[in-house]
Design an enzyme around this catalytic site. Structure first.
Site, PDB file in Angstrom:
ATOM      1  N   GLN A   4       0.845  -1.206   0.000  1.00  0.00           N
ATOM      2  CA  GLN A   4       0.000   0.000   0.000  1.00  0.00           C
ATOM      3  C   GLN A   4       0.875   1.250   0.000  1.00  0.00           C
ATOM      4  OE1 GLN A   4      -2.631   0.416   3.401  1.00  0.00           O
ATOM      5  NE2 GLN A   4      -3.804   2.049   2.409  1.00  0.00           N
ATOM      6  N   HIS A  47      -8.349  -1.554  -6.255  1.00  0.00           N
ATOM      7  CA  HIS A  47      -7.985  -1.548  -7.669  1.00  0.00           C
ATOM      8  C   HIS A  47      -8.937  -2.490  -8.401  1.00  0.00           C
ATOM      9  CE1 HIS A  47      -3.738   0.033  -7.117  1.00  0.00           C
ATOM     10  NE2 HIS A  47      -3.962  -0.413  -5.896  1.00  0.00           N
ATOM     11  N   HIS A  96      -8.464   1.860  -0.736  1.00  0.00           N
ATOM     12  CA  HIS A  96      -8.851   1.865  -2.151  1.00  0.00           C
ATOM     13  C   HIS A  96      -8.822   0.456  -2.708  1.00  0.00           C
ATOM     14  CE1 HIS A  96      -4.471   2.505  -1.929  1.00  0.00           C
ATOM     15  NE2 HIS A  96      -4.393   1.782  -3.027  1.00  0.00           N
TER      16      HIS A  96
HETATM   17  P1  5GP Z   1      -1.426   1.212  -3.790  1.00  0.00           P
HETATM   18  O1  5GP Z   1      -0.028   0.882  -4.215  1.00  0.00           O
HETATM   19  O2  5GP Z   1      -1.453   2.118  -2.583  1.00  0.00           O
HETATM   20  O3  5GP Z   1      -2.317   0.030  -3.664  1.00  0.00           O
HETATM   21  O4  5GP Z   1      -2.028   1.996  -5.011  1.00  0.00           O
HETATM   22  C1  5GP Z   1      -2.042   3.370  -5.152  1.00  0.00           C
HETATM   23  C2  5GP Z   1      -2.429   3.633  -6.590  1.00  0.00           C
HETATM   24  O5  5GP Z   1      -2.813   4.985  -6.693  1.00  0.00           O
HETATM   25  C3  5GP Z   1      -1.292   3.405  -7.589  1.00  0.00           C
HETATM   26  O6  5GP Z   1      -1.707   2.431  -8.557  1.00  0.00           O
HETATM   27  C4  5GP Z   1      -1.077   4.779  -8.209  1.00  0.00           C
HETATM   28  O7  5GP Z   1      -0.815   4.713  -9.593  1.00  0.00           O
HETATM   29  C5  5GP Z   1      -2.376   5.506  -7.924  1.00  0.00           C
HETATM   30  N1  5GP Z   1      -2.239   6.928  -7.722  1.00  0.00           N
HETATM   31  C6  5GP Z   1      -1.387   7.552  -6.875  1.00  0.00           C
HETATM   32  N2  5GP Z   1      -1.555   8.881  -6.931  1.00  0.00           N
HETATM   33  C7  5GP Z   1      -2.550   9.102  -7.827  1.00  0.00           C
HETATM   34  C8  5GP Z   1      -3.183  10.284  -8.323  1.00  0.00           C
HETATM   35  O8  5GP Z   1      -2.874  11.409  -7.957  1.00  0.00           O
HETATM   36  N3  5GP Z   1      -4.167  10.100  -9.256  1.00  0.00           N
HETATM   37  C9  5GP Z   1      -4.540   8.862  -9.697  1.00  0.00           C
HETATM   38  N4  5GP Z   1      -5.524   8.813 -10.607  1.00  0.00           N
HETATM   39  N5  5GP Z   1      -3.975   7.734  -9.245  1.00  0.00           N
HETATM   40  C10 5GP Z   1      -2.990   7.855  -8.329  1.00  0.00           C
END
Ligand code: 5GP
Ligand code: ZN
Length: 112
Positions: A92, A100, A98
């Site tokens: 994360q 995906h 969130h």
């Molecule tokens: P995690 O790695 O926390 O599960 O996923 C975070 C996701 O948020 C990543 O896939 C990254 O590309 C996306 N993300 C991070 N910052 C932003 C943003 O400002 N806008 C959008 N649309 N996606 C973001």
């Protein structure tokens, strides 16, 4: 509090929104890992899956209802994957709950 997804909810950071209701917002991931890759987030700031409380049950129900609605709209009839990364080992990077949703390609299992 410095949370990029809260800023997206407030409209202070732009995103490509694909769905919104009282509880949730869905928008395209900045770095898509599949032809379809969007994120569904609660509008309320919840850090991650470890922080979900009884009072959040309507939010979680609406997360999955919205995924179902969007999947139908985007014609994901061949299937898709819902991923929640939680904490450091889970990968994360954004500390706002969130989900995906990835689709329109054959996805590998198990993930790396
Ligand atoms: P995690 O790695 O926390 O599960 O996923 C975070 C996701 O948020 C990543 O896939 C990254 O590309 C996306 N993300 C991070 N910052 C932003 C943003 O400002 N806008 C959008 N649309 N996606 C973001
Ligand atoms: Zn937040």
């Amino acid at each position: 509090m410095d949370c990029v997804f809260c800023e997206i909810v407030k409209g202070n950071i732009l995103s490509e929104k694909i769905y919104e209701d009282e509880y949730v917002l869905a928008f395209k991931d900045l770095k898509p890992q599949a032809p379809v890759h969007f994120l569904v987030i609660p509008k309320k700031h919840i850090k991650n899956a470890l922080e979900i409380k009884e009072e959040d049950k309507d939010i979680l129900y609406n997360v999955f209802l919205s995924i179902q609605k969007i999947a139908k709209e985007l014609d994901l009839k061949d299937g898709f994957r819902v991923v929640n990364n939680c904490g450091e080992d889970g990968g994360q990077t954004v500390l706002h709950l969130h989900f995906h949703v990835l689709g329109k390609r054959k996805l590998n299992w198990p993930p790396g």
